[in-house]
Motif scaffolding. Sequence first.
Motif, short mmCIF file in Angstrom:
data_model
loop_
_atom_site.label_atom_id
_atom_site.label_comp_id
_atom_site.label_asym_id
_atom_site.label_seq_id
_atom_site.Cartn_x
_atom_site.Cartn_y
_atom_site.Cartn_z
N LYS A 1 0.86 -1.17 0.00
CA LYS A 1 0.00 0.00 0.00
C LYS A 1 0.90 1.22 0.00
CE LYS A 1 -3.93 -2.08 0.31
NZ LYS A 1 -4.86 -2.06 -0.79
N ILE A 2 0.66 2.14 -0.92
CA ILE A 2 1.45 3.36 -1.02
C ILE A 2 0.60 4.52 -0.51
CG2 ILE A 2 2.58 4.97 -2.59
CD1 ILE A 2 3.20 2.56 -4.39
N VAL A 3 1.19 5.26 0.41
CA VAL A 3 0.51 6.44 0.94
C VAL A 3 1.17 7.65 0.31
CG1 VAL A 3 -0.01 7.75 3.02
CG2 VAL A 3 0.02 5.24 3.10
N GLU A 4 0.36 8.49 -0.30
CA GLU A 4 0.88 9.69 -0.96
C GLU A 4 1.52 10.63 0.06
OE1 GLU A 4 0.91 10.14 -4.29
OE2 GLU A 4 -0.03 8.18 -4.49
N LYS A 5 2.47 11.43 -0.41
CA LYS A 5 3.13 12.41 0.43
C LYS A 5 2.10 13.38 1.01
CE LYS A 5 6.94 15.70 0.24
NZ LYS A 5 8.03 16.24 -0.58
N ASN A 6 2.31 13.75 2.26
CA ASN A 6 1.41 14.68 2.93
C ASN A 6 1.89 16.11 2.67
OD1 ASN A 6 -0.36 16.02 4.57
ND2 ASN A 6 0.27 15.05 6.47
N PHE A 7 1.10 16.89 1.96
CA PHE A 7 1.44 18.28 1.67
C PHE A 7 0.77 19.25 2.65
CE2 PHE A 7 2.11 16.13 -2.39
CZ PHE A 7 3.38 16.57 -2.69
N GLU A 8 0.06 18.72 3.63
CA GLU A 8 -0.67 19.54 4.59
C GLU A 8 0.21 19.89 5.79
OE1 GLU A 8 -3.69 20.69 3.79
OE2 GLU A 8 -3.49 19.57 1.92
N GLU B 1 -3.95 0.96 12.00
CA GLU B 1 -4.06 2.42 12.06
C GLU B 1 -2.70 3.01 11.70
OE1 GLU B 1 -6.83 4.21 12.90
OE2 GLU B 1 -8.00 2.39 13.17
N ILE B 2 -2.70 4.03 10.83
CA ILE B 2 -1.44 4.69 10.48
C ILE B 2 -1.57 6.18 10.77
CG2 ILE B 2 -0.83 3.02 8.69
CD1 ILE B 2 -1.65 5.20 6.64
N CYS B 3 -0.42 6.78 11.05
CA CYS B 3 -0.36 8.22 11.28
C CYS B 3 0.79 8.76 10.43
CB CYS B 3 -0.12 8.51 12.76
SG CYS B 3 -0.05 10.27 13.12
N GLN B 4 0.51 9.76 9.62
CA GLN B 4 1.53 10.35 8.76
C GLN B 4 1.82 11.77 9.24
OE1 GLN B 4 0.41 11.05 4.67
NE2 GLN B 4 2.47 10.54 3.99
N GLU B 5 3.11 12.06 9.42
CA GLU B 5 3.51 13.39 9.88
C GLU B 5 3.12 14.47 8.88
OE1 GLU B 5 7.71 13.24 10.52
OE2 GLU B 5 7.49 12.19 12.43
N ALA B 6 2.98 15.67 9.39
CA ALA B 6 2.73 16.83 8.53
C ALA B 6 4.00 17.17 7.77
CB ALA B 6 2.30 18.02 9.39
N ARG B 7 3.84 17.87 6.66
CA ARG B 7 5.02 18.32 5.93
C ARG B 7 5.73 19.37 6.77
NH1 ARG B 7 4.64 23.50 4.06
NH2 ARG B 7 2.55 24.30 3.75
N PRO B 8 7.05 19.42 6.70
CA PRO B 8 7.75 20.49 7.42
C PRO B 8 7.34 21.85 6.85
CG PRO B 8 9.29 18.81 6.67
CD PRO B 8 7.97 18.53 6.03
N PHE B 9 7.14 22.82 7.73
CA PHE B 9 6.78 24.15 7.25
C PHE B 9 7.35 25.21 8.17
CE2 PHE B 9 3.48 23.71 10.41
CZ PHE B 9 3.27 25.00 10.86
N ILE B 10 7.45 26.41 7.63
CA ILE B 10 7.78 27.58 8.42
C ILE B 10 6.96 28.73 7.88
CG2 ILE B 10 9.76 28.20 6.99
CD1 ILE B 10 11.05 29.30 9.56
N GLU B 11 6.42 29.51 8.77
CA GLU B 11 5.67 30.71 8.38
C GLU B 11 6.32 31.90 9.06
OE1 GLU B 11 1.56 30.21 9.41
OE2 GLU B 11 1.25 28.69 7.88
#
Length: 133
Positions: free
Chosen positions: A10-17, A37-47
């Motif tokens: 199973k391939i999980v798409e990259k998380n862009f959120e 159950e799976i948990c995918q980290e958020a994409r790294p971001f800086i604002e």
Amino acid sequence: MPTSSQIKTKIVEKNFEKDERTGTFFFVRDTDTLTVEICQEARPFIELAEESVTVDGDGGTFDILFLSNTTVSVETRNEWIRLINVSSGNILSFEVLRNHSEAREGSITISCDSDDEILSVLRIYQGEKIPHP
């Protein structure tokens, strides 16, 4: 033990959120169901609180607030911009040296510490030198 023909990928798409996301996989075989159950980290971001800073010819010291969900690396390639500190309190501190010539433009690049992906760029515009008596 399952054979290679029985194993499914199973391939999980990259998380862009900016938020982590969760999901559930159901594997059904005859009357048995396996739930994962799976948990995918958020994409790294800086604002950054500001996308650019305009400075007069005298320069000065500045603090810019930012939000981030990852550790960051900060660099500048301009000799007239000096990085002072990036604190865990999410403050980027830098100094712009006095300008002795015409107006100039520079930047501070903020990257993800783990993979060097550029997350944000702070543009710095400085006016020409100011004559002093």
